[in-house]
Design a protein around this motif. Sequence first.
Motif, PDB file in Angstrom:
ATOM      1  N   THR A   1      -2.377   2.947  19.144  1.00 41.05           N
ATOM      2  CA  THR A   1      -1.357   3.810  18.573  1.00 41.05           C
ATOM      3  C   THR A   1      -1.892   4.447  17.301  1.00 41.05           C
ATOM      4  N   TYR A   2      -1.176   5.432  16.811  1.00 43.18           N
ATOM      5  CA  TYR A   2      -1.585   6.089  15.575  1.00 43.18           C
ATOM      6  C   TYR A   2      -1.664   5.092  14.427  1.00 43.18           C
ATOM      7  N   ARG A   3      -0.711   4.181  14.347  1.00 47.44           N
ATOM      8  CA  ARG A   3      -0.729   3.187  13.263  1.00 47.44           C
ATOM      9  C   ARG A   3      -1.953   2.283  13.382  1.00 47.44           C
ATOM     10  N   GLN A   4      -2.311   1.905  14.593  1.00 45.95           N
ATOM     11  CA  GLN A   4      -3.495   1.080  14.789  1.00 45.95           C
ATOM     12  C   GLN A   4      -4.762   1.840  14.394  1.00 45.95           C
ATOM     13  N   GLU A   5      -4.781   3.126  14.729  1.00 38.67           N
ATOM     14  CA  GLU A   5      -5.944   3.937  14.357  1.00 38.67           C
ATOM     15  C   GLU A   5      -6.058   4.049  12.845  1.00 38.67           C
ATOM     16  N   GLN A   6      -4.929   4.196  12.157  1.00 37.51           N
ATOM     17  CA  GLN A   6      -4.948   4.261  10.706  1.00 37.51           C
ATOM     18  C   GLN A   6      -5.424   2.941  10.106  1.00 37.51           C
ATOM     19  N   ALA A   7      -4.956   1.839  10.684  1.00 40.73           N
ATOM     20  CA  ALA A   7      -5.374   0.525  10.189  1.00 40.73           C
ATOM     21  C   ALA A   7      -6.874   0.321  10.390  1.00 40.73           C
ATOM     22  N   GLU A   8      -7.385   0.763  11.533  1.00 48.97           N
ATOM     23  CA  GLU A   8      -8.818   0.629  11.799  1.00 48.97           C
ATOM     24  C   GLU A   8      -9.623   1.513  10.854  1.00 48.97           C
ATOM     25  N   ALA A   9      -9.121   2.713  10.579  1.00 51.67           N
ATOM     26  CA  ALA A   9      -9.802   3.602   9.638  1.00 51.67           C
ATOM     27  C   ALA A   9      -9.867   2.980   8.244  1.00 51.67           C
ATOM     28  N   THR A  10      -8.799   2.289   7.854  1.00 52.82           N
ATOM     29  CA  THR A  10      -8.786   1.608   6.561  1.00 52.82           C
ATOM     30  C   THR A  10      -9.800   0.476   6.540  1.00 52.82           C
ATOM     31  N   ARG A  11      -9.893  -0.286   7.631  1.00 55.98           N
ATOM     32  CA  ARG A  11     -10.879  -1.371   7.705  1.00 55.98           C
ATOM     33  C   ARG A  11     -12.301  -0.824   7.581  1.00 55.98           C
ATOM     34  N   VAL A  12     -12.567   0.291   8.244  1.00 56.14           N
ATOM     35  CA  VAL A  12     -13.899   0.897   8.170  1.00 56.14           C
ATOM     36  C   VAL A  12     -14.172   1.377   6.743  1.00 56.14           C
ATOM     37  N   ARG A  13     -13.178   1.989   6.119  1.00 54.50           N
ATOM     38  CA  ARG A  13     -13.344   2.465   4.738  1.00 54.50           C
ATOM     39  C   ARG A  13     -13.660   1.304   3.798  1.00 54.50           C
ATOM     40  N   ILE A  14     -12.964   0.195   3.983  1.00 56.31           N
ATOM     41  CA  ILE A  14     -13.208  -0.986   3.159  1.00 56.31           C
ATOM     42  C   ILE A  14     -14.600  -1.554   3.438  1.00 56.31           C
ATOM     43  N   ALA A  15     -14.981  -1.632   4.707  1.00 56.18           N
ATOM     44  CA  ALA A  15     -16.292  -2.165   5.065  1.00 56.18           C
ATOM     45  C   ALA A  15     -17.411  -1.307   4.494  1.00 56.18           C
ATOM     46  N   ASP A  16     -17.258   0.011   4.547  1.00 57.43           N
ATOM     47  CA  ASP A  16     -18.277   0.910   3.994  1.00 57.43           C
ATOM     48  C   ASP A  16     -18.392   0.729   2.483  1.00 57.43           C
ATOM     49  N   ALA A  17     -17.247   0.592   1.823  1.00 57.61           N
ATOM     50  CA  ALA A  17     -17.267   0.382   0.372  1.00 57.61           C
ATOM     51  C   ALA A  17     -17.940  -0.946   0.042  1.00 57.61           C
ATOM     52  N   ALA A  18     -17.611  -1.976   0.808  1.00 53.68           N
ATOM     53  CA  ALA A  18     -18.208  -3.286   0.578  1.00 53.68           C
ATOM     54  C   ALA A  18     -19.717  -3.246   0.796  1.00 53.68           C
ATOM     55  N   GLN A  19     -20.161  -2.542   1.820  1.00 53.56           N
ATOM     56  CA  GLN A  19     -21.601  -2.464   2.071  1.00 53.56           C
ATOM     57  C   GLN A  19     -22.329  -1.832   0.890  1.00 53.56           C
ATOM     58  N   ARG A  20     -21.754  -0.785   0.321  1.00 54.99           N
ATOM     59  CA  ARG A  20     -22.385  -0.142  -0.832  1.00 54.99           C
ATOM     60  C   ARG A  20     -22.502  -1.118  -2.003  1.00 54.99           C
ATOM     61  N   LEU A  21     -21.434  -1.884  -2.240  1.00 53.87           N
ATOM     62  CA  LEU A  21     -21.462  -2.825  -3.358  1.00 53.87           C
ATOM     63  C   LEU A  21     -22.385  -4.002  -3.073  1.00 53.87           C
ATOM     64  N   PHE A  22     -22.352  -4.509  -1.834  1.00 53.50           N
ATOM     65  CA  PHE A  22     -23.241  -5.627  -1.489  1.00 53.50           C
ATOM     66  C   PHE A  22     -24.697  -5.223  -1.693  1.00 53.50           C
ATOM     67  N   ALA A  23     -25.040  -3.997  -1.278  1.00 53.17           N
ATOM     68  CA  ALA A  23     -26.425  -3.528  -1.400  1.00 53.17           C
ATOM     69  C   ALA A  23     -26.804  -3.293  -2.862  1.00 53.17           C
ATOM     70  N   ARG A  24     -25.861  -2.824  -3.652  1.00 58.04           N
ATOM     71  CA  ARG A  24     -26.163  -2.499  -5.049  1.00 58.04           C
ATOM     72  C   ARG A  24     -26.110  -3.706  -5.964  1.00 58.04           C
TER      73      ARG A  24
END
Length: 208
Positions: free
Chosen positions: A17-40
């Motif tokens: 559903t649209y809500r599930q897609e939004q939730a997944e997009a948020t998870r990806v956004r958080i994961a990408d942010a975390a990867q940048r911080l973990f690497a730095r």
Amino acid sequence: MASLNLMTAPVKVPRSTYRQEQAEATRVRIADAAQRLFARDGYGSTSMDGIAREAGVAPRTVYAAFRAKREILSVICERWLERAGARERARAVLDLDDGEQRVRGAAAWLVGLYATDFDVVRVLDAASDEDEDTRGLLAAKLRGRNRVMDQLIASAEPDLAVPLADAQALFRAYAATGVYAALVVDAGWTPARFEGWLADTLVAQLLR
């Protein structure tokens, strides 16, 4: 958390559903942010609140999406494998006709992982000193990678000049992250040059 098996096909899920897609997009956004911080900054030095700030979301949103930092690390690893096409590339190697092609394909498979995002490899290595649950997660993922590496070499067994266990151990030794880092990151080799060296070395060392 279940161990990672690179050779297991992704599970098909119903249309979201649209809500599930939004939730997944948020998870990806958080994961990408975390990867940048973990690497730095390093895995251990990065907090959930810091990840929230980097992702531009509230801390409660991070905790709602991920119960613990290691769950974010697991998603980072899975997305890395998907970007590298790890499962599909491994199957393609197993479909090759002879031992030399499969050994060279094994080298290409490994370099494909590293070249896709070596920052993830370094994050995983750095996180190995963390708590027991995180170490268990990383050990499971390492076992999954090693199972695939061993299977790729085993597929060339009729053409091997050394015992299978020795061939598998040599592949893991030559393909160690420290070797790739020393030659590609430090010495300035291109991934293509590393792949050529690794493939030629494996053929010379493993095959008749």
